[in-house]
Scaffold this active site. Structure first.
Site, PDB file in Angstrom:
ATOM      1  CD  GLU A 132      83.884 -64.947 -64.643  1.00  0.00           C
ATOM      2  OE1 GLU A 132      85.195 -65.161 -64.882  1.00  0.00           O
ATOM      3  OE2 GLU A 132      83.700 -64.383 -63.747  1.00  0.00           O
ATOM      4  CB  THR A 184      85.514 -70.121 -59.260  1.00  0.00           C
ATOM      5  OG1 THR A 184      86.246 -68.683 -59.071  1.00  0.00           O
ATOM      6  CG2 THR A 184      84.156 -69.663 -59.230  1.00  0.00           C
TER       7      THR A 184
HETATM    8  N1  HSE Z   1      79.398 -65.444 -57.430  1.00  0.00           N
HETATM    9  C1  HSE Z   1      80.639 -66.341 -57.712  1.00  0.00           C
HETATM   10  C2  HSE Z   1      80.951 -67.480 -56.462  1.00  0.00           C
HETATM   11  C3  HSE Z   1      81.765 -65.546 -57.678  1.00  0.00           C
HETATM   12  O1  HSE Z   1      80.813 -66.808 -55.273  1.00  0.00           O
HETATM   13  O2  HSE Z   1      80.916 -68.579 -56.846  1.00  0.00           O
HETATM   14  C4  HSE Z   1      83.001 -66.010 -58.282  1.00  0.00           C
HETATM   15  O3  HSE Z   1      83.143 -65.814 -59.722  1.00  0.00           O
END
Ligand code: HSE
Length: 313
Positions: A132, A184
Site C-alpha cells: 500500500e 490517492t
Molecule cells: N485515508 C486515505 C485518504 C484513503 O483519504 O487519502 C485513501 O487510501
C-alpha cells in the site's frame, strides 16, 4: 498444510467514513479482488496476469502493490523460491474503493495459504502495508478493514492500533462511482498541511460522536457526525464531481447521509434498509447520467468476513 497453488479473495473497502480521515474504514460486501499464487522454478516474483484493470496496473514486480507485499512476506520467512501471481481485479481503480489495499491483501492472503497459514490475519498487516505504501504512503485505513472485515478503527499502523467497531444491524450503503479516476496521491496533495485548533476540536469531537453512535446503533447521529467534516471534504470537493447534487438526490431518496469514499470520487450514502439503499443508488446514478457522465452504482452492506483464502477447485 502447504499447497502447490492457493487462491484468496479480498473485499473492497471505504476509508475515512467522512470525518475519520485515515483512522476509520469498512469492508464492502460482494465486491473485491481474487488472486492465485504458486511457486515457480525461476527466482523473483512474476505478475503473470492481471484481469479487469484495463491494462492500467504495472506488471513489473517492483512497481506492483501485490508483488511488493508478497516480496515483504517472502523475505520475512526467508523463502528463496520465485512466485507467480495472477490478479483478478473486481473493482474500479483510483475510485475510493481501496483497490491498492485489496491487491496487497489478496496476494498476501493467498501466499499465507500457500505456505500453510503460519500467520494470523492480523499478523499479515505489515506485509500488506509495504505494498500500500508504494501507492500512497503508510496508512492502514483500507488495508485493515480489507484484512479483517467490519468497521475498523485504525489508530496507527501496528496490529495493536487496530480495533474492530460495532456494525449496526441496519447499516446499508448506496455507492455511486463516476468514471473519473482520482489518484490517492493527488487527493492527499490537495489537503491543508495544518488545521487551526478550533477545527481540530470540531473534527475530533465529530469522530468521537461517530464512534459513540456506532456503539449505540444510532444511525441518525452516525450520519450527522460522518458528514460534519470541516477539513477533508471542503478541500477535496473540487476533485469529486457533482457532490452537492448527488448528496441532495440521495437524501431526497431517503439516505441518512452522504460522504466521500476514501480519497474519492466514489460517493457513499448511508441508508437504514436495503430497499432505500437500492433506490438511493439509482438516484445518485441518475445525477451523473443527466450530466452525461458514466458511473457505476451499487448498494451493499458491510462485509464482516474480511479477506479469505479460497479452496482451489
Ligand atoms: N485515508 C486515505 C485518504 C484513503 O483519504 O487519502 C485513501 O487510501
Amino acid at each position: 498444510m502447504a499447497f502447490s497453488r492457493a487462491e484468496a479473495f479480498a473485499p473492497a473497502t471505504v476509508a475515512n467514513l467522512g470525518v475519520g480521515f485515515d483512522i476509520l474504514g469498512l469492508a464492502l460486501e460482494g465486491i473485491g479482488d481474487r488472486a492465485i499464487v504458486d511457486f515457480r522454478d525461476d527466482p523473483g516474483i512474476a505478475i503473470t496476469d492481471i484481469h479487469g484493470d484495463g491494462g492500467k496496473l504495472p506488471r513489473e514486480s517492483e512497481q506492483n502493490v501485490a508483488s511488493v507485499s508478497a516480496r515483504a512476506f517472502l523475505d520475512h520467512i526467508g523463502e528463496k523460491r520465485g512466485l507467480n501471481i495472477q490478479l483478478f481485479k473486481g473493482m474500479p481503480l483510483a475510485s475510493g474503493l481501496g483497490s491498492s489495499a485489496a491487491s496487497a491483501v489478496v496476494a498476501v492472503m493467498a501466499l499465507n495459504k500457500l505456505v500453510g497459514e503460519p500467520f494470523s490475519r492480523e499478523e499479515l498487516l505489515p506485509f500488506c502495508l509495504e505494498g500500500e505504501a508504494l501507492v500512497s504512503g503508510y496508512h492502514a485505513d483500507n488495508v485493515a478493514p480489507c484484512l479483517l472485515g467490519g468497521i475498523v478503527l485504525v489508530a496507527g499502523i501496528t496490529v495493536d492500533d487496530i480495533r474492530p467497531l460495532p456494525v449496526p444491524a441496519d447499516f446499508h450503503l448506496a455507492l455511486a462511482t463516476p468514471d473519473f479516476p482520482v489518484p490517492t496521491n493527488d487527493a492527499r496533495a490537495i489537503l491543508p498541511a495544518d488545521v487551526p485548533l478550533k477545527t481540530l476540536i470540531h473534527q475530533t469531537g465529530k469522530v468521537a460522536q461517530l464512534v459513540d453512535a456506532l456503539h449505540r446503533s444510532d444511525l441518525k447521529a452516525l450520519g450527522a457526525a460522518m458528514e460534519d467534516d470541516h477539513v477533508i471534504e471542503p478541500a477535496r470537493v473540487c476533485l469529486v464531481p457533482m457532490l452537492a447534487e448527488v448528496r441532495e438526490a440521495a437524501k431526497r431518496a431517503g439516505a441518512v447521509s452522504v460522504f466521500i469514499g476514501g480519497a474519492g470520487p466514489t460517493l457513499c450514502a448511508l441508508c437504514d434498509n436495503a430497499a432505500t439503499a437500492e433506490g438511493v443508488a439509482a438516484q445518485m446514478q441518475q445525477v451523473y447520467s443527466k450530466a452525461r457522465m458514466d458511473s457505476a452504482a451499487r448498494h451493499t452492506r458491510v462485509d464482516l468476513r474480511g479477506a479469505t483464502a479460497l479452496d482451489i477447485a
